[in-house]
Write an enzyme that holds these catalytic residues in place. Structure first.
Site, PDB file in Angstrom:
ATOM      1  N   GLY A 101      47.167  47.707  40.052  1.00 23.10           N
ATOM      2  CA  GLY A 101      46.263  48.412  40.969  1.00 23.10           C
ATOM      3  C   GLY A 101      46.556  48.079  42.413  1.00 23.10           C
ATOM      4  CB  ALA A 102      45.784  46.783  45.193  1.00 18.87           C
ATOM      5  CG  LEU A 103      47.855  52.255  42.594  1.00 17.38           C
ATOM      6  CD1 LEU A 103      47.891  53.656  41.969  1.00 17.38           C
ATOM      7  CD2 LEU A 103      48.786  51.314  41.834  1.00 17.38           C
ATOM      8  CG  HIS A 104      51.850  49.195  47.743  1.00 20.00           C
ATOM      9  ND1 HIS A 104      53.107  49.496  47.268  1.00 20.00           N
ATOM     10  CD2 HIS A 104      51.586  47.926  47.320  1.00 20.00           C
ATOM     11  CE1 HIS A 104      53.592  48.462  46.614  1.00 20.00           C
ATOM     12  NE2 HIS A 104      52.685  47.491  46.612  1.00 20.00           N
ATOM     13  N   GLY A 139      59.637  48.211  39.749  1.00 18.59           N
ATOM     14  CA  GLY A 139      60.160  48.095  41.111  1.00 18.59           C
ATOM     15  C   GLY A 139      61.157  46.956  41.227  1.00 18.59           C
ATOM     16  CB  SER A 195      48.727  44.419  46.135  1.00 22.22           C
ATOM     17  OG  SER A 195      49.364  45.414  45.370  1.00 22.22           O
ATOM     18  CG  HIS A 200      51.997  50.273  43.089  1.00 23.96           C
ATOM     19  ND1 HIS A 200      51.277  49.734  44.132  1.00 23.96           N
ATOM     20  CD2 HIS A 200      52.246  49.239  42.240  1.00 23.96           C
ATOM     21  CE1 HIS A 200      51.078  48.449  43.915  1.00 23.96           C
ATOM     22  NE2 HIS A 200      51.668  48.114  42.783  1.00 23.96           N
ATOM     23  CE  LYS A 213      57.465  42.563  47.196  1.00 22.99           C
ATOM     24  NZ  LYS A 213      56.560  41.975  46.273  1.00 22.99           N
TER      25      LYS A 213
HETATM   26  P1  AMP Z   1      52.211  45.174  40.681  1.00 23.52           P
HETATM   27  O1  AMP Z   1      51.021  46.079  40.792  1.00 23.52           O
HETATM   28  O2  AMP Z   1      52.412  44.300  41.856  1.00 23.52           O
HETATM   29  O3  AMP Z   1      52.265  44.461  39.355  1.00 23.52           O
HETATM   30  O4  AMP Z   1      53.468  46.136  40.696  1.00 23.52           O
HETATM   31  C1  AMP Z   1      53.590  47.199  39.775  1.00 23.52           C
HETATM   32  C2  AMP Z   1      54.981  47.750  39.868  1.00 23.52           C
HETATM   33  O5  AMP Z   1      55.228  48.233  41.192  1.00 23.52           O
HETATM   34  C3  AMP Z   1      56.048  46.689  39.581  1.00 23.52           C
HETATM   35  O6  AMP Z   1      57.091  47.281  38.821  1.00 23.52           O
HETATM   36  C4  AMP Z   1      56.500  46.329  40.957  1.00 23.52           C
HETATM   37  O7  AMP Z   1      57.817  45.827  40.992  1.00 23.52           O
HETATM   38  C5  AMP Z   1      56.411  47.663  41.669  1.00 23.52           C
HETATM   39  N1  AMP Z   1      56.375  47.462  43.120  1.00 23.52           N
HETATM   40  C6  AMP Z   1      55.554  46.624  43.805  1.00 23.52           C
HETATM   41  N2  AMP Z   1      55.856  46.645  45.122  1.00 23.52           N
HETATM   42  C7  AMP Z   1      56.897  47.519  45.274  1.00 23.52           C
HETATM   43  C8  AMP Z   1      57.671  47.973  46.386  1.00 23.52           C
HETATM   44  N3  AMP Z   1      57.429  47.547  47.626  1.00 23.52           N
HETATM   45  N4  AMP Z   1      58.667  48.845  46.138  1.00 23.52           N
HETATM   46  C9  AMP Z   1      58.918  49.288  44.883  1.00 23.52           C
HETATM   47  N5  AMP Z   1      58.212  48.908  43.797  1.00 23.52           N
HETATM   48  C10 AMP Z   1      57.219  48.032  43.978  1.00 23.52           C
END
Ligand code: AMP
Length: 287
Positions: free
Chosen positions: A38-41, A155, A194, A44, A157
């Site tokens: 969550g806390a999508l940017h 990602g 996030s 995501h 990342k």
């Molecule tokens: P999270 O919500 O942080 O668990 O991330 C969910 C997915 O989004 C994971 O596969 C992350 O690697 C991906 N993600 C997070 N930040 C980025 C970013 N800046 N660029 C690309 N993918 C991202």
């Protein structure tokens, strides 16, 4: 939000998810899956957009997985913005949201664990404790099995996480194709996260040093430097001068995350540093 996007259904249980996905499983267009906390940017959303471009049904999970947090304060402080996330995910092309509570994923009596060796041991595994990647592996396995997607999108990342999940999927013969997409960054180079929301204005300036340390190394490699020791000491200097507190800065094999003493084709530079009370990570392929 305009009504051009149909608001996706928000499902809370694995049973509801299975039932909702049954028709899509019988079609060729298939199911894409984007797991998130969550806390999508925009990072995501780039994954969701790619899934929507490739698959008719796009499941986005929103689950702040308690078993992968080693610091209770970090879990507590993790932003939770479900309403907004659902709208953003819909606009990016999500057709179903899976947002279970912790009891649905870890019911009373839950006793199974997954441990992946090798690739989990250093860097994030060492900094955050072995249980971090065990927690990631367990929840990702559960989600991949529950969704039964054709393709799951991650990602770059979180590069070590991608390597761990590729290892997991290969070792368990999981039928879902694992895809990773490039890191999305702000204009100043800072990788979207996030956790960036918790940076003060001055911390944010210091936080840019992570991506600067990586791109400086890439430039040095382009002009002929090959020694990890040299590149690492220059990178640490950039971080320290900016006021970031490095946890690690290293050059690794992108599949095994074993350290490399010299830059070879495919080598990946990785960094973790604390800025204020926020822990940030980033990475960049060097050649
Ligand atoms: P999270 O919500 O942080 O668990 O991330 C969910 C997915 O989004 C994971 O596969 C992350 O690697 C991906 N993600 C997070 N930040 C980025 C970013 N800046 N660029 C690309 N993918 C991202």
């Amino acid at each position: 939000m305009t009504d051009e996007h149909v608001r996706p259904r928000v499902l809370r249980t694995v049973a509801q998810l299975r039932e909702a996905l049954a028709p899509a499983r019988r079609t060729d267009s298939g199911v894409g899956f984007v797991p998130t906390m969550g806390a999508l940017h925009d990072g995501h959303l780039a994954l969701i957009r790619r899934a929507a471009a490739e698959r008719a049904e796009v499941v986005v999970s929103i689950f702040v997985n308690p078993t992968q947090f080693n610091e209770p304060a970090d879990l507590e402080a993790y932003p939770r913005t479900e309403e907004r996330d659902v709208e953003l995910a819909a606009a990016a092309g999500a057709t179903l949201i899976f947002a279970p509570n912790a009891a649905e994923i870890y019911p009373a009596g839950f006793a199974t664990s997954i441990h992946i060796g090798g690739v989990t041991e250093r860097w994030e595994g060492a900094s955050r404790g072995a249980s971090h990647f065990d927690g990631v592996a367990l929840v990702v396995t559960k989600l991949l099995v529950a969704v039964g997607a054709d393709t799951a999108y991650f990602g770059q990342k979180d590069a070590q996480q991608v390597a761990v999940i590729r290892r997991l999927a290969a070792d368990l013969n999981l039928p879902t194709e694992i895809r990773s997409l490039p890191t999305v960054r702000d204009d100043d180079g800072l990788a979207l996260s996030s956790r960036n929301a918790r940076l003060s204005e001055t911390d944010r300036i210091a936080a840019r040093s992570l991506s600067r340390s990586l791109s400086a190394a890439r430039e040095r490699v382009a002009s002929g430097e090959r020694s990890t020791a040299v590149l690492e000491s220059e990178a640490r200097r950039i971080l320290l001068d900016a006021g970031a507190r490095p946890e690690y800065w290293a050059i690794v094999d992108p599949a095994t995350f074993e350290p490399l003493s010299d830059v070879v084709p495919g080598a990946l530079a990785i960094v973790a540093a604390r800025v204020g009370d926020v822990r940030l990570i980033d990475n960049l392929p060097l050649a």
